[in-house]
Scaffold this active site. Structure first.
Site, PDB file in Angstrom:
ATOM      1  N   HIS A 172       0.838  -1.208   0.000  1.00  0.00           N
ATOM      2  CA  HIS A 172       0.000   0.000   0.000  1.00  0.00           C
ATOM      3  C   HIS A 172       0.872   1.257   0.000  1.00  0.00           C
ATOM      4  O   HIS A 172       0.593   2.235  -0.712  1.00  0.00           O
ATOM      5  CB  HIS A 172      -0.881   0.049   1.253  1.00  0.00           C
ATOM      6  CG  HIS A 172      -1.852  -1.081   1.396  1.00  0.00           C
ATOM      7  ND1 HIS A 172      -1.720  -2.039   2.373  1.00  0.00           N
ATOM      8  CD2 HIS A 172      -2.971  -1.395   0.708  1.00  0.00           C
ATOM      9  CE1 HIS A 172      -2.732  -2.896   2.287  1.00  0.00           C
ATOM     10  NE2 HIS A 172      -3.502  -2.534   1.282  1.00  0.00           N
ATOM     11  N   GLN A 204     -17.949  -6.370  -1.830  1.00  0.00           N
ATOM     12  CA  GLN A 204     -17.043  -7.147  -2.675  1.00  0.00           C
ATOM     13  C   GLN A 204     -16.674  -8.490  -2.039  1.00  0.00           C
ATOM     14  O   GLN A 204     -15.884  -9.234  -2.604  1.00  0.00           O
ATOM     15  CB  GLN A 204     -15.791  -6.344  -3.036  1.00  0.00           C
ATOM     16  CG  GLN A 204     -14.832  -6.103  -1.894  1.00  0.00           C
ATOM     17  CD  GLN A 204     -13.734  -5.115  -2.296  1.00  0.00           C
ATOM     18  OE1 GLN A 204     -13.995  -3.931  -2.555  1.00  0.00           O
ATOM     19  NE2 GLN A 204     -12.512  -5.595  -2.375  1.00  0.00           N
TER      20      GLN A 204
END
Ligand code: AMP
Length: 286
Positions: free
Chosen positions: A34, A58
């Site tokens: 990230h 999701q």
């Protein structure tokens, strides 16, 4: 660094950010993968917005939504050090208020691979990313090659729905032994953690064969599958050798850029990884 929760707070904070704005969408529990996206955004944009949202839509009904790791305080400390301007961590009720009924469905490129194993996954991803784009209005948005199909799906959505931004895809960041960094690696016990290197070993074996002249897609898939099957703690869900742009499975000979990818259960943890091969025929950055 400012942190906001609601969409109206986000809109107000966004108004005064220097342009261009780079957005890094995440589900938190941040790691170096990230942070590599944040650093890319920092180097290319005047301000950086990071969203942290574990997006329920999701996840499939049998997936790890409830146990997905979360540590907002630690995430904020890491982002502060990276010089991020604004962190947006909305609540589920703010993103999906009662009566929510509008979805973004990308078709062709969302169907194979992860799309076939995780029904509804990319509908959830495309919908939340469209909402993040609409709220933040970034000039650039940063995604990881770790989720190769996700990057293709988002690019397709951006093109089809005329989002006025550039999608930037950053390379996979790996542990020293090759395991692709992932928030889900935290589920692995020490024995599983050692076994998890099999994804990297399997992709490396196929790439080595490709570099030695192997062009038969079936053979490359077989090399990957056999390596995974040699690891007792690993259970193969799929291996793929697909066209890197269309994500269609290659039958016969590999000619252009191909995506080697896989999903593997190590214990109860589902891991994905991929390599792109055949890039030497293309200009850098393509
Ligand atoms: P996630 O928090 O898992 O939704 O990931 C947020 C973003 O970080 C996605 O664009 C991922 O593809 C990217 N990402 C996750 N792991 C890595 C990694 N090991 N290397 C590069 N990017 C990553």
């Amino acid at each position: 660094m400012e942190t906001v929760k609601t969409i109206s707070e986000l809109r107000a904070a966004r108004l005064i950010l220097p342009q261009p704005v780079g957005l890094v969408p995440t589900m938190g529990y941040l790691h170096e993968g990230h942070l590599s996206l944040v650093r890319a955004a920092r180097s290319e944009c005047a301000s950086v917005v990071v969203s942290i949202f574990v997006n329920p839509t999701q996840f499939g009904p049998t997936e790890d939504l409830a146990s997905y790791p979360r540590d907002l305080l630690r995430d904020l400390q890491l982002l502060e050090k990276e010089g991020v301007n604004l962190v947006w961590s909305p609540d589920v009720e703010d993103m999906y208020p009662p009566g929510f009924q509008t979805w973004v469905t990308v078709e062709g490129v969302a169907r194979p691979l992860e799309g076939s194993m995780r029904p509804g996954h990319f509908r959830g991803v495309a919908t939340v990313v469209a909402k993040l784009f609409n709220a933040v209005q970034p000039q650039r948005a940063y995604f990881g090659q770790k989720d190769a199909q996700q990057a293709v799906v988002i690019r397709q959505m951006v093109r089809d729905l005329n989002f006025n931004l550039d999608v930037v895809v950053c390379p996979i960041v790996r542990e020293p032994d090759g395991l692709a960094m992932s928030s889900r690696n935290t589920y692995l016990n020490p024995e599983e953690r050692r076994a998890a290197t099999v994804l990297y070993r399997s992709l490396s074996a196929a790439r080595q064969a490709y570099q030695a002249g192997e062009r038969d897609a079936d053979r490359l898939r077989q090399i990957m599958a056999e390596t995974i099957q040699s690891e007792p703690l690993a259970r193969l869900q799929y291996v793929s050798c697909a066209d890197a742009d269309t994500l269609q499975e290659i039958t016969g000979i590999v000619s252009g850029r191909a995506l080697l990818s896989m999903a593997v259960f190590v214990g109860k943890t589902r891991l994905i990884d991929n390599f792109v091969i055949g890039e030497e025929n293309h200009a850098p950055g393509n």
